[in-house]
Design a protein around this motif. Structure first.
Motif, PDB file in Angstrom:
ATOM      1  N   HIS A  12      -9.929   2.623  -2.117  1.00 52.88           N
ATOM      2  CA  HIS A  12     -10.174   2.122  -3.476  1.00 52.88           C
ATOM      3  C   HIS A  12     -10.267   0.593  -3.511  1.00 52.88           C
ATOM      4  CE1 HIS A  12     -10.017   5.878  -5.611  1.00 52.88           C
ATOM      5  NE2 HIS A  12      -8.819   6.186  -5.158  1.00 52.88           N
ATOM      6  N   LEU A  13      -9.561  -0.074  -2.607  1.00 51.92           N
ATOM      7  CA  LEU A  13      -9.566  -1.532  -2.600  1.00 51.92           C
ATOM      8  C   LEU A  13     -10.824  -2.112  -1.954  1.00 51.92           C
ATOM      9  CD1 LEU A  13      -5.864  -2.429  -1.695  1.00 51.92           C
ATOM     10  CD2 LEU A  13      -7.025  -2.787  -3.874  1.00 51.92           C
ATOM     11  N   LYS A  14     -11.410  -1.391  -1.005  1.00 47.73           N
ATOM     12  CA  LYS A  14     -12.560  -1.944  -0.275  1.00 47.73           C
ATOM     13  C   LYS A  14     -13.701  -2.380  -1.181  1.00 47.73           C
ATOM     14  CE  LYS A  14     -11.755   0.450   4.122  1.00 47.73           C
ATOM     15  NZ  LYS A  14     -12.202   1.554   5.023  1.00 47.73           N
ATOM     16  N   LEU A  68       1.198   6.559  -7.049  1.00 49.74           N
ATOM     17  CA  LEU A  68      -0.001   7.257  -7.528  1.00 49.74           C
ATOM     18  C   LEU A  68      -0.201   8.619  -6.865  1.00 49.74           C
ATOM     19  CD1 LEU A  68      -2.558   4.289  -7.719  1.00 49.74           C
ATOM     20  CD2 LEU A  68      -1.160   5.278  -9.545  1.00 49.74           C
ATOM     21  N   LYS A  69       0.700   8.944  -5.937  1.00 53.50           N
ATOM     22  CA  LYS A  69       0.645  10.243  -5.230  1.00 53.50           C
ATOM     23  C   LYS A  69      -0.677  10.405  -4.491  1.00 53.50           C
ATOM     24  CE  LYS A  69       3.908  12.636  -8.269  1.00 53.50           C
ATOM     25  NZ  LYS A  69       4.414  11.382  -8.884  1.00 53.50           N
ATOM     26  N   ILE A  70      -1.046   9.358  -3.759  1.00 48.71           N
ATOM     27  CA  ILE A  70      -2.211   9.393  -2.889  1.00 48.71           C
ATOM     28  C   ILE A  70      -1.781   8.842  -1.538  1.00 48.71           C
ATOM     29  CG2 ILE A  70      -3.909   9.173  -4.735  1.00 48.71           C
ATOM     30  CD1 ILE A  70      -4.060   6.203  -4.212  1.00 48.71           C
ATOM     31  N   SER A  71      -2.649   8.931  -0.528  1.00 48.31           N
ATOM     32  CA  SER A  71      -2.299   8.431   0.796  1.00 48.31           C
ATOM     33  C   SER A  71      -2.565   6.930   0.888  1.00 48.31           C
ATOM     34  CB  SER A  71      -3.120   9.156   1.863  1.00 48.31           C
ATOM     35  OG  SER A  71      -4.483   8.741   1.796  1.00 48.31           O
ATOM     36  N   SER A  78       0.828  -1.208   0.000  1.00 49.80           N
ATOM     37  CA  SER A  78       0.000   0.000   0.000  1.00 49.80           C
ATOM     38  C   SER A  78       0.862   1.258   0.000  1.00 49.80           C
ATOM     39  CB  SER A  78      -0.921   0.004   1.226  1.00 49.80           C
ATOM     40  OG  SER A  78      -1.887  -1.022   1.126  1.00 49.80           O
ATOM     41  N   ALA A  79       1.974   1.231   0.738  1.00 52.29           N
ATOM     42  CA  ALA A  79       2.855   2.396   0.776  1.00 52.29           C
ATOM     43  C   ALA A  79       3.473   2.650  -0.597  1.00 52.29           C
ATOM     44  CB  ALA A  79       3.955   2.188   1.814  1.00 52.29           C
TER      45      ALA A  79
END
Length: 298
Positions: free
Chosen positions: A268-270, A258-261, A251-252
């Motif tokens: 997005h995965l849920k 993608l420059k997201i947290s 995830s990191a």
């Protein structure tokens, strides 16, 4: 006129009878094409009441020269992905606004059926080292074919050319587009017997003639994954994130690329996990590709 129930013959090859067996609009001719979401190329088609092969329509040509000046068409899209297109044609009377509205109400059911169709196609059924090569003449005739290509075509279950039953009909729009100067030379072909295939075409310039060389081989799982995810309703961003999960990224790492947290990555995965009824990344892989091992994905 085909009338309001004149599409049964068109629908039967793709088991779409329940969706298009009763048209809300009268027409003289109709076309339904299934689209490869990977390339945007039409990979199958069915028509009724038209004076020319549907491959002509797959390239966007007008039927006005054939006496059909009135066209009502729509793209079948979901989550930014095009799954197919449908068009109705008339010789004399133009389509009204109310007819257009009634026709477009069919889009949701048609698109849903085409998405379900994509999920029925297996992945990884053909050995990765199988490479079929076909040389096609300018007129679509087969100049030569290697043994593996003939084997793939013999066992394939894709829709065939009516005038050359050996060839998948998807090759016609692909090759015709290349000969017209298109740069879209790669497509993914769903085959009920062989699974997802990658089709790659290149134009060859010989002495006094041009031909197209087409290669057929098993599509890589990660090539097919965006289609399988989109068919389950994943958003384009969720597809981007999930593909990176399938490549083994954390995830990191996904968040940084993608420059997201990292929290947004999980958001997005849920819905993807929910749609597939899985709780882990390992289960995600086995749900998308039940017959493959993780090391087979690339």
């Amino acid at each position: 006129m085909l009338g309001r129930c004149g599409m049964t013959a068109l629908a039967e090859p793709v088991v779409l009878g329940s969706v298009v067996s009763s048209l809300p609009v009268e027409c003289d001719g109709a076309f339904l094409g299934t689209t490869d979401p990977f390339s945007g190329l039409v990979d199958g088609g069915w028509s009724s009441g038209l004076p020319c092969p549907w491959e002509t329509l797959a390239l966007g040509d007008s039927l006005r020269p054939f006496g059909f000046p009135h066209e009502l068409g729509m793209l079948l899209t979901a989550q930014g992905v095009c799954w197919g297109r449908m068009a109705l044609y008339r010789r004399a009377v133009s389509f009204s606004r109310s007819e257009e509205t009634a026709f477009r109400r069919m889009a949701g059911d048609l698109t849903a059926e085409l998405m379900r169709r994509a999920l029925r196609i297996p992945v990884g059924r053909v050995p990765s080292d199988h490479l079929g090569v076909i040389n096609l003449g300018f007129d679509g005739s087969v100049d030569s074919i290697n043994d593996q290509g003939r084997e793939l075509l013999d066992f394939g279950g894709a829709q065939r050319c009516p005038d050359n039953p050996l060839l998948p009909i998807a090759l016609r729009p692909l090759c015709a587009g290349l000969l017209r100067g298109s740069r879209r030379g790669v497509m993914l072909l769903p085959d009920e017997n062989l699974g997802w295939l990658q089709v790659h075409g290149t134009v060859q310039h010989g002495v006094g003639r041009r031909c197209v060389t087409v290669s057929l081989q098993a599509a890589r799982p990660l090539q097919v994954a965006p289609i399988l995810l989109a068919a389950r309703g994943a958003t384009p961003r969720a597809v981007q994130v999930t593909l990176r999960v399938l490549r083994g990224m954390t995830s990191a790492e996904i968040a940084a690329e993608l420059k997201i947290s990292p929290h947004t990555v999980q958001d997005h995965l849920k819905p993807v996990f929910t749609a597939l009824s899985v709780n882990s990344r390992r289960q995600l892989i086995s749900s998308l590709f039940p017959t493959l091992k993780p090391y087979d994905l690339c």
